[in-house]
Design an enzyme around this catalytic site. Structure first.
Site, PDB file in Angstrom:
ATOM      1  N   SER A 174       0.838  -1.193   0.000  1.00  0.00           N
ATOM      2  CA  SER A 174       0.000   0.000   0.000  1.00  0.00           C
ATOM      3  C   SER A 174       0.885   1.261   0.000  1.00  0.00           C
ATOM      4  O   SER A 174       1.809   1.351  -0.808  1.00  0.00           O
ATOM      5  CB  SER A 174      -0.929  -0.056   1.217  1.00  0.00           C
ATOM      6  OG  SER A 174      -2.031   0.774   1.032  1.00  0.00           O
ATOM      7  N   ASP A 430      -8.560  -5.930  -5.343  1.00  0.00           N
ATOM      8  CA  ASP A 430      -8.184  -4.788  -4.517  1.00  0.00           C
ATOM      9  C   ASP A 430      -8.598  -3.472  -5.168  1.00  0.00           C
ATOM     10  O   ASP A 430      -8.156  -3.176  -6.280  1.00  0.00           O
ATOM     11  CB  ASP A 430      -6.666  -4.821  -4.318  1.00  0.00           C
ATOM     12  CG  ASP A 430      -6.165  -3.732  -3.400  1.00  0.00           C
ATOM     13  OD1 ASP A 430      -6.993  -3.093  -2.718  1.00  0.00           O
ATOM     14  OD2 ASP A 430      -4.936  -3.520  -3.369  1.00  0.00           O
ATOM     15  N   HIS A 455      -5.908  -6.801  -1.059  1.00  0.00           N
ATOM     16  CA  HIS A 455      -4.849  -5.827  -0.789  1.00  0.00           C
ATOM     17  C   HIS A 455      -3.564  -6.519  -0.307  1.00  0.00           C
ATOM     18  O   HIS A 455      -3.553  -7.144   0.736  1.00  0.00           O
ATOM     19  CB  HIS A 455      -5.374  -4.866   0.283  1.00  0.00           C
ATOM     20  CG  HIS A 455      -4.709  -3.523   0.291  1.00  0.00           C
ATOM     21  ND1 HIS A 455      -4.387  -2.821  -0.847  1.00  0.00           N
ATOM     22  CD2 HIS A 455      -4.314  -2.734   1.325  1.00  0.00           C
ATOM     23  CE1 HIS A 455      -3.833  -1.669  -0.515  1.00  0.00           C
ATOM     24  NE2 HIS A 455      -3.778  -1.582   0.790  1.00  0.00           N
TER      25      HIS A 455
END
Ligand SMILES: *[C@@H]1O[C@H](CO)[C@@H](O)[C@H](O)[C@H]1NC(C)=O
Ligand SMILES: *[C@@H]1O[C@H](CO)[C@@H](O)[C@H](O)[C@H]1NC(C)=O
Ligand SMILES: *[C@@H]1O[C@H](CO)[C@@H](O)[C@H](O)[C@H]1NC(C)=O
Ligand SMILES: *[C@@H]1O[C@H](CO)[C@@H](O)[C@H](O)[C@H]1NC(C)=O
Length: 502
Positions: A174, A430, A455
């Site tokens: 991320s 995601d 994710h």
């Protein structure tokens, strides 16, 4: 603003950092106790005296703060094995270490030293203790300072550990994945390669479509069952009708709200809280139950769809679906609108506690997150968040003006072809995936698609429920990383042999 405000006592900072337990960013439950099973790597928690301000020689002279990091050498071929360095993102570093088992599994195979470094202003790495989130103390929270922290930390730890011959590979998920990309771009002298998992480097640099995020959240539910998407849309429609009639007591009882709503603002807040549950459920749609940013059942999107379709009363179904996130303990007696969810400069949610303030500030300065829902390209009520909305919110909240172009200027935007040794991995479940690099740019800038992956699933430890796609992705990643380590050692050897000739 007076610089003197920035001076502080280190003792006070340490004291505050210990006493004031921040809750992990975007986390909706208390983190699990550390320690874990015997199979877990035995990380040692340490603190690094970090330079307060890397870019100003006149402010805060000699000032340092204690930056937390976790380290384990249990797999390391001392002095020659690589260093796997996780570039911590917006939360407590334990949260990431305990949810990134792939890195330690790979370290065991490749003889690596493992370090997880905590991002400044998060977890216990607070430069000014509890005052870190005031003005002007927050001003040392920038992407550039965080990268410099990691570069300095790596350099000094390599010296201390007699690891000068050990290539460094950075990892991140991320925003942490964005940081690992940037580390390779800015410090190729220090970092031999980067695995950036689910890193939305394009959308956060302003190179995206503001409708993409909530469209992709919706797609996850639609792919589960189109009736599920319709049920969500219809439930929000019913809520809108109740709100238009100001049937506030019905809304209170349907949604088990602690206090009756009494204004359009309260309804807006309720919509935001509900939408956020779908966002988090989509991001964490792993095939087994997890404790990361909240406690999720296995396949939570499927569970949410079953909940949305579980009876004729759509509003009750919607409340129970939100409960998958907010009521995972089953102990919530009522939904408290303003404490379960905090609206901020990130429409995908900032989480709660100190970490959420830091992330809000980052979303108000460098990181662009202007995503909207509109009830056309997605199933949510129209909730826009334009650049103008962001500007006025950020001016009011932090006295800053966002610089929407800066990230693109500073970190290359989509003009990445001169870079090398970066993996961009993304799972197709995601909602962040399409804000990242989906196509390989060159043989050493490799995009990996993980079908059925949420994710940064690839960063998680092996699990028997893992889809085949993630096993393949991890194999490709392992091979590329091994290759970069070898290449980097060869380059170092070349440099040394040339020195001998000289
Ligand atoms: C900073 O550190 C140096 C070296 O330890 C010392 O000589 C100097 O006096 C310090 N300056 C300030 C302003 O504390
Ligand atoms: C939370 O979950 C429990 C157990 O399922 C349920 O009894 C309770 O009503 C839920 N709370 C809310 C506010 O929905
Ligand atoms: C979404 O659009 C439909 C169709 O135009 C409309 O009936 C509904 O009220 C809208 N929902 C919301 C929450 O605005
Ligand atoms: C990954 O999937 C995206 C979207 O489906 C596609 O555009 C892209 O070409 C794929 N990339 C690779 C490396 O397979």
């Amino acid at each position: 603003m007076s610089k003197s405000l920035c001076f502080f006592s280190l003792t006070v900072v340490l004291f505050c950092a210990v006493v004031l337990q921040a809750r992990p960013y975007r986390s909706y439950v208390k983190p699990q106790q550390h320690g874990g099973s015997k199979a877990d790597p035995q990380f040692t928690e340490k603190y690094f005296p970090q330079i307060m301000d890397h870019f100003n020689f006149l402010s805060l002279i000699n000032a340092t703060f204690s930056q937390r990091y976790l380290i384990t050498d249990q797999y390391w071929r001392k002095g020659s094995g690589p260093i796997f360095f996780y570039t911590g993102n917006e939360g407590d570093i334990w949260e990431f270490a305990l949810n990134s088992g792939f890195i330690t599994e790979l370290a065991a195979k490749q003889g690596a030293l493992v370090i997880f470094a905590e991002h400044r202003y998060y977890g216990k790495s607070l430069p000014f203790g509890k005052d870190s989130f005031s003005l002007p103390q927050i001003s040392l929270l920038t992407v550039e300072q965080a990268l410099a922290d990691y570069a300095v930390m790596i350099t000094e730890l390599k010296q201390q550990l007699a690891a000068s011959a050990c290539p460094v590979i950075v990892f991140g998920g991320s925003y942490g994945g964005m940081l690992s990309v940037y580390m390779r771009l800015k410090y190729p002298n220090i970092v031999a390669g980067a695995l950036a998992a689910s890193a939305p480097i394009l959308s956060t640099a302003g190179l995206g479509d503001s409708r993409q995020f909530f469209h992709d959240v919706t797609a996850d539910f639609e792919n589960c069952a189109p009736q599920c998407r319709d049920a969500v849309r219809n439930a929000f429609h019913q809520l809108k009708e109740l709100a238009e009639r100001q049937d506030y007591s019905v809304i209170q009882s349907k949604f088990a709200l602690c206090k009756p709503p009494s204004s359009a603002q309260d309804i807006h807040q309720l919509n935001g809280l509900l939408r956020n549950a779908f966002t988090v459920i989509a991001m964490l749609d792993y095939p087994y139950s997890t404790h990361f940013m909240g406690s999720m059942p296995a396949n939570p999107v499927k569970v949410a769809c079953q909940t949305m379709l579980s009876g004729p009363d759509l509003l009750t179904n919607l409340r129970n679906t939100a409960g998958i996130l907010y009521n995972s303990t089953g102990m919530l007696s009522c939904f408290d609108l303003y404490s379960l969810y905090v609206e901020c400069a990130d429409p995908t949610g900032c989480g709660l506690g100190f970490d959420s303030m830091a992330w809000d500030y980052q979303a108000c300065t460098e990181i662009n997150l202007c995503y909207e829902s509109n009830n056309l390209t997605d199933m949510f009520p129209p909730m826009s968040f334009t650049e103008a909305d962001r500007d006025s919110y950020c001016a009011k909240r932090w006295s800053v003006m966002p610089r929407p172009d800066w990230l693109r200027i500073q970190f290359w935007g989509d003009a990445l072809s001169a870079a090398s040794n970066i993996i961009f991995s993304n799972g197709d479940l995601d909602p962040w995936a399409n804000g990242g690099v989906r196509r390989s740019i060159s043989p050493s800038l490799v995009a990996i698609n993980i079908t059925g992956g949420a994710h940064h699933l690839d960063l998680r430890g092996s699990n028997e429920a893992d889809p085949e796609s993630v096993l393949v992705a991890r194999k490709t990643e392992a091979d590329l990383i091994a290759k970069w380590v070898t290449m980097s050692k060869d380059q170092m050897a070349d440099v040394y042999s040339e020195n001998i000739h000289l």
